[in-house]
Design an enzyme around this catalytic site. Structure first.
Site, PDB file in Angstrom:
ATOM      1  N   HIS A 135       1.381  -1.926  10.954  1.00  0.00           N
ATOM      2  CA  HIS A 135       2.511  -2.731  11.423  1.00  0.00           C
ATOM      3  C   HIS A 135       2.983  -2.289  12.808  1.00  0.00           C
ATOM      4  O   HIS A 135       4.174  -2.148  13.068  1.00  0.00           O
ATOM      5  CB  HIS A 135       3.656  -2.710  10.404  1.00  0.00           C
ATOM      6  CG  HIS A 135       3.257  -3.306   9.093  1.00  0.00           C
ATOM      7  ND1 HIS A 135       3.024  -4.656   8.936  1.00  0.00           N
ATOM      8  CD2 HIS A 135       2.994  -2.729   7.895  1.00  0.00           C
ATOM      9  CE1 HIS A 135       2.652  -4.885   7.688  1.00  0.00           C
ATOM     10  NE2 HIS A 135       2.612  -3.739   7.042  1.00  0.00           N
ATOM     11  N   GLN A 172       2.473 -10.532  10.849  1.00  0.00           N
ATOM     12  CA  GLN A 172       2.929  -9.456   9.963  1.00  0.00           C
ATOM     13  C   GLN A 172       2.152  -8.168  10.180  1.00  0.00           C
ATOM     14  O   GLN A 172       2.689  -7.069  10.094  1.00  0.00           O
ATOM     15  CB  GLN A 172       2.799  -9.922   8.500  1.00  0.00           C
ATOM     16  CG  GLN A 172       3.339  -8.952   7.472  1.00  0.00           C
ATOM     17  CD  GLN A 172       2.283  -8.568   6.455  1.00  0.00           C
ATOM     18  OE1 GLN A 172       1.213  -8.085   6.817  1.00  0.00           O
ATOM     19  NE2 GLN A 172       2.581  -8.776   5.188  1.00  0.00           N
ATOM     20  N   ARG A 180      -8.951  -7.677   5.334  1.00  0.00           N
ATOM     21  CA  ARG A 180      -7.791  -7.058   5.985  1.00  0.00           C
ATOM     22  C   ARG A 180      -7.885  -5.541   5.936  1.00  0.00           C
ATOM     23  O   ARG A 180      -7.702  -4.847   6.939  1.00  0.00           O
ATOM     24  CB  ARG A 180      -6.512  -7.537   5.300  1.00  0.00           C
ATOM     25  CG  ARG A 180      -5.205  -6.992   5.877  1.00  0.00           C
ATOM     26  CD  ARG A 180      -4.041  -7.534   5.042  1.00  0.00           C
ATOM     27  NE  ARG A 180      -2.731  -7.259   5.608  1.00  0.00           N
ATOM     28  CZ  ARG A 180      -1.934  -6.256   5.241  1.00  0.00           C
ATOM     29  NH1 ARG A 180      -2.340  -5.398   4.318  1.00  0.00           N
ATOM     30  NH2 ARG A 180      -0.740  -6.102   5.785  1.00  0.00           N
ATOM     31  N   GLN A 191       0.833  -1.195   0.000  1.00  0.00           N
ATOM     32  CA  GLN A 191       0.000   0.000   0.000  1.00  0.00           C
ATOM     33  C   GLN A 191       0.869   1.247   0.000  1.00  0.00           C
ATOM     34  O   GLN A 191       1.915   1.300   0.649  1.00  0.00           O
ATOM     35  CB  GLN A 191      -0.912   0.000   1.227  1.00  0.00           C
ATOM     36  CG  GLN A 191      -1.935   1.123   1.224  1.00  0.00           C
ATOM     37  CD  GLN A 191      -2.890   1.035   2.398  1.00  0.00           C
ATOM     38  OE1 GLN A 191      -2.932   0.028   3.100  1.00  0.00           O
ATOM     39  NE2 GLN A 191      -3.655   2.082   2.627  1.00  0.00           N
ATOM     40  N   SER A 239       4.717  -5.911   2.716  1.00  0.00           N
ATOM     41  CA  SER A 239       3.449  -5.788   3.435  1.00  0.00           C
ATOM     42  C   SER A 239       2.315  -6.435   2.640  1.00  0.00           C
ATOM     43  O   SER A 239       2.293  -7.650   2.456  1.00  0.00           O
ATOM     44  CB  SER A 239       3.172  -4.311   3.743  1.00  0.00           C
ATOM     45  OG  SER A 239       2.023  -4.164   4.547  1.00  0.00           O
ATOM     46  N   LEU A 240       1.367  -5.644   2.140  1.00  0.00           N
ATOM     47  CA  LEU A 240       0.298  -6.178   1.300  1.00  0.00           C
ATOM     48  C   LEU A 240       0.857  -7.039   0.173  1.00  0.00           C
ATOM     49  O   LEU A 240       0.249  -8.043  -0.223  1.00  0.00           O
ATOM     50  CB  LEU A 240      -0.519  -5.026   0.710  1.00  0.00           C
ATOM     51  CG  LEU A 240      -1.450  -5.392  -0.446  1.00  0.00           C
ATOM     52  CD1 LEU A 240      -2.626  -6.202   0.057  1.00  0.00           C
ATOM     53  CD2 LEU A 240      -1.899  -4.151  -1.191  1.00  0.00           C
TER      54      LEU A 240
END
Length: 255
Positions: free
Chosen positions: A197, A244, A116, A11, A91-92
């Site tokens: 995060h 994560q 999510r 993202q 991440s994503l």
């Protein structure tokens, strides 16, 4: 010839117009965005092409659309013979990497990533926070500064000299002042809606767990390396992706 790894973005990479030309020219991109539209309940290709930016930047919108565009491009490249030795994502982007590895069906990935994004947006609304990129300090210096400011945590280790931190808004302001005193070249607030995060995302975990446990997981056919565990992973993806969400992304070290 050296080994080849393919890396997928997270993202923040979204932009109005993403995938628009490819939607017209590449059947794989068109298939991926049309499938996303069926799951999401709106015209995914049009949202990517036209925005508006303030809608596209919303966590629950940006995440599934980035997944869709990335999967479409990946499939188009795979059709042309791209065959990496390993995949990873920021991440994503780990969800896209898991699709590319064969571990996660694309339709399941769309449903999981939608859940999510929605859960993260709710958590961000309940506990306002943000993120900022710290330029010009090493990892240890940023970690020491975070330890001295309640409510700020390292979130993304992107490369030497660039660490992103997450935290409560007022705490981030205090952190930025201390970072400048410590010699940071710049502290740049990021255009995100929450403290991703970090422990502030813990309220999103139950909804994400439910979505992850509903997916049809398989063993990867292409090696998948985690930016959270910093090793190859062949299973246990539910727990890995839950971890994560509330832990730092160690993208630089993973690369």
């Amino acid at each position: 010839m050296g080994r080849l790894a393919v890396m997928f973005p997270g993202q923040g990479s979204q932009a109005v117009g993403m995938g628009a030309d490819l939607y017209a020219a590449e059947p794989r991109v068109r298939e991926a965005l049309d499938a996303a539209g069926e799951v999401l309940g709106y015209d995914a290709a049009r949202r990517c092409a036209e925005g508006p930016r303030e809608v596209l930047d919303r966590t629950e919108v940006a995440q599934p659309l980035l997944l869709a565009v990335s999967v479409g491009i990946w499939r188009a490249l795979a059709d042309r013979g791209l065959c990496p030795d390993a995949v990873l994502g920021h991440s994503l982007g780990e969800y896209t990497a898991l699709v590319a590895s064969g571990a996660l069906p694309y339709d399941d990935a769309l449903r999981v990533v939608r859940a999510r994004g929605e859960a993260m947006a709710r958590a961000a609304a309940a506990e306002p926070g943000g993120m900022a990129a710290v330029l010009g300090l090493d990892d240890a210096a940023v970690e020491r500064l975070c330890a001295g400011v309640d409510g700020v945590w390292p979130a993304n280790y992107n490369c030497p000299g660039q660490v992103v931190v997450s935290g409560r808004r007022e705490a981030l302001a205090a952190f930025a002042a201390r970072a400048a005193e410590a010699g940071a070249r710049k502290v740049v607030p990021l255009a995100v809606s929450g403290a991703f995060h970090s422990p502030l995302m813990e309220p999103a975990l139950p909804a994400l767990r439910e979505a992850l446990e509903g997916a049809a997981w398989r063993r990867p056919q292409t090696r998948f390396f985690s930016v959270c565990s910093l090793r190859e992973e062949t299973g246990g993806f539910v727990e890995l992706l839950l971890r994560q969400l509330v832990s730092p992304v160690r993208f630089g070290p993973a690369v």
